[in-house]
Scaffold this active site. Structure first.
Site, short mmCIF file in Angstrom:
data_model
loop_
_atom_site.label_atom_id
_atom_site.label_comp_id
_atom_site.label_asym_id
_atom_site.label_seq_id
_atom_site.Cartn_x
_atom_site.Cartn_y
_atom_site.Cartn_z
N GLY A 25 7.34 0.19 -16.16
CA GLY A 25 8.46 0.96 -16.52
C GLY A 25 8.07 2.64 -16.82
O GLY A 25 8.82 3.37 -16.62
N HIS A 84 8.46 3.23 -5.32
CA HIS A 84 8.51 1.83 -5.55
C HIS A 84 9.41 1.66 -6.73
O HIS A 84 10.20 0.54 -6.97
CB HIS A 84 7.34 1.09 -5.87
N ASP A 93 3.97 7.03 -2.08
CA ASP A 93 4.72 6.54 -3.17
C ASP A 93 5.48 7.53 -3.98
O ASP A 93 5.54 7.40 -5.26
CB ASP A 93 3.84 5.74 -4.15
N SER A 96 6.35 3.87 -14.61
CA SER A 96 6.19 4.37 -13.12
C SER A 96 7.29 5.56 -12.92
O SER A 96 8.46 5.22 -13.25
CB SER A 96 6.52 3.36 -12.10
N GLY A 148 -4.02 13.92 16.55
CA GLY A 148 -4.41 12.67 17.17
C GLY A 148 -5.93 12.36 17.12
O GLY A 148 -6.43 11.95 18.06
#
Length: 489
Positions: free
Chosen positions: A229, A114, A158, A231, A287
């Protein structure tokens, strides 16, 4: 008469202990040596211990800071255009700041996805040579800013991997996640609110935290102050090893409330290797969809146990269906490893790199069954491609989009492509020539009857049309082909 309070000496305390154990004063006198023993060594004062602690933290910062970077991103971020009912959200240019750290000496930097999402340009502020947390370093105005490119990107976990060319970095080692313990001291390095070289300290509040019971992801929870910030910055232990990447906080006001969460080092290690080798995350799949068993679920469905993982869906035509797996089966183990929780099962498939058949042990009712099936590689969706858009080269102003052309690598790795060519819509941008209702992840495969093989062919096709022309785009949207017609204003 009131006697003054006297702090008992160690000798008096020891003597009192002897009395309590039934040893008399005479016994002590008889056992006392003829010569006086040397006085005990002077005990270290609390101030000495604090000094040693400060020295240890100083040594830690000297080790870690040379590997921590600030990331400055020029982005295309959402904003409203128009008024009232006619307002719509478009993408406009913005600027954001995050953190990251060197994970490999050859210019590789790890951060959050992000932090660099919708990036037009990614720049890295490298630490100065004297980055050590001292006053001189803090007041230094020297900055070395270099351009970086996104090598790998996944919104699912992320995480993103950046590459700086022609620069050698000092990498930080990754901690062994299984050795992380609740209560151990950790330090958050980064640039909260854009304030470079900020250090905060706290504890590991929990070694594994799910945000919801059915989330396949786990995080390290910490009370080390983390703010916007931070992050992408490292959460390190006292040995300077990265235990996790600071990712998000839970806070009603948007500031640190002591509820910070970091992606564990094990996930970071796996993502780095796969991003570096393949540019995306890969995992094997059989699956099936899984959910966490709750007590209420176990009671209402009369399950054989009230914990673990249940099969909630079996995908038609997949290996699991062919092997006989059923909805409602309770997963006991995968390849002999206990399937006690959802994150463990998902992570085992992400790490799996074997051509041998997957063995699932399941409970169906009270009977345990062994099922074997051939795993297939799960191809990524279009997130990785969308995240790699370079707006300086990818703008198609005639349509108001950032586009990513489908090259050979994307064609091989992206699932669900109807055509091995086209342009993926990575974002909408402000200032379009015409109002075209394209959506992110649409794939433009034709303009009128002209196949779109590249970004330039899309630009050329649009520029060749005079104003007032009727235009029909052939798109792939949500796996289906469709037409989108409009007039070029």
């Amino acid at each position: 008469m009131r006697m003054p309070f006297l702090k008992p000496s160690l000798t008096l305390i020891a003597f009192a202990g002897l009395l309590a154990s039934g040893v008399t004063a005479a016994d002590v006198s008889a056992q006392r040596p003829a010569q006086t023993s040397p006085p005990p060594a002077t005990q270290a004062s609390p101030l000495d211990a604090l000094d040693r602690m400060n020295q240890a933290v100083e040594a830690l910062t000297r080790k870690v800071w040379p590997s921590v970077v600030q990331i400055v991103v020029t982005t295309y971020s959402p904003r409203e255009q128009g008024r009232g009912d006619e307002a719509e959200v478009v993408i406009g240019r913005g600027r954001s700041v995050g953190s990251g750290f060197a994970i490999d000496a050859d210019g590789y930097v790890m951060t959050n996805a992000h932090v660099v999402a919708n990036a037009q340009r990614v720049q890295i502020v490298l630490p100065p040579p004297n980055a050590d947390g001292t006053l001189v370093a803090a007041l230094s105005g020297k900055m070395n800013i270099v351009n970086a490119r996104v090598v790998g990107f996944s919104t699912e976990v992320d995480l993103a991997l950046l590459k700086v060319d022609g620069v050698k970095l000092t990498p930080l080692p990754l901690a062994t996640y299984s050795t992380v313990r609740q209560g151990e001291s950790v330090f958050a390095f980064g640039s909260p609110r854009g304030l470079r070289n900020t250090l905060t300290h706290g504890l590991v509040s929990a070694v594994a935290r799910q945000i919801s019971v059915d989330s396949p992801l786990i995080y390290i929870q910490t009370d080390a102050p983390i703010n916007p910030g931070n992050s992408g910055g490292p959460l390190v232990n006292t040995r300077g090893e990265v235990v996790g990447i600071n990712t998000f906080i839970l806070s009603p006001a948007g500031g640190s409330d002591g509820l910070g969460f970091a992606i564990p080092s094990a996930m970071v290690r796996t993502a780095f290797r796969q991003f570096k080798d393949y540019g995306q995350l890969r995992r094997q799949e059989v699956g099936m969809s899984l959910q966490t068993i709750t007590p209420a679920m176990a009671d209402s469905l009369k399950l054989p146990r009230d914990f673990g993982v249940i099969v909630s869906d079996v995908w038609p035509g997949g290996p699991a269906e062919a092997a006989g797996l059923k909805v409602g089966d309770v997963l006991v183990s995968v390849d002999g490893q206990p399937a006690e929780n959802l994150p463990t099962v998902i992570y085992s498939f992400r790490l799996r790199d074997s051509t041998e058949k997957v063995q699932l042990n399941v409970l169906r009712g009270t009977a345990e069954m062994i099922l074997r099936m051939t795993a297939v590689e799960e191809r990524s969706d279009l997130d990785s491609a969308v995240g790699l858009a370079d707006p300086e080269k990818s703008i198609v102003r005639e349509l108001g989009i950032l586009g990513v052309e489908i090259d050979e690598r994307i064609a091989k790795t992206a699932k669900g492509l109807r055509m091995p060519y086209g342009v993926i819509v990575a974002a909408r941008v402000a200032g379009a020539v015409s109002e075209v209702p394209l959506q992110v992840r649409d794939i433009v495969v034709r303009v009128n009857d002209r196949p779109i093989m590249s970004l330039q062919s899309l630009r050329d096709a649009m520029r060749a049309l005079p104003l007032g022309s009727a235009v029909t785009l052939q798109l792939q949207r949500d796996g289906k082909l469709m037409y989108l017609s409009f007039t070029l204003d």
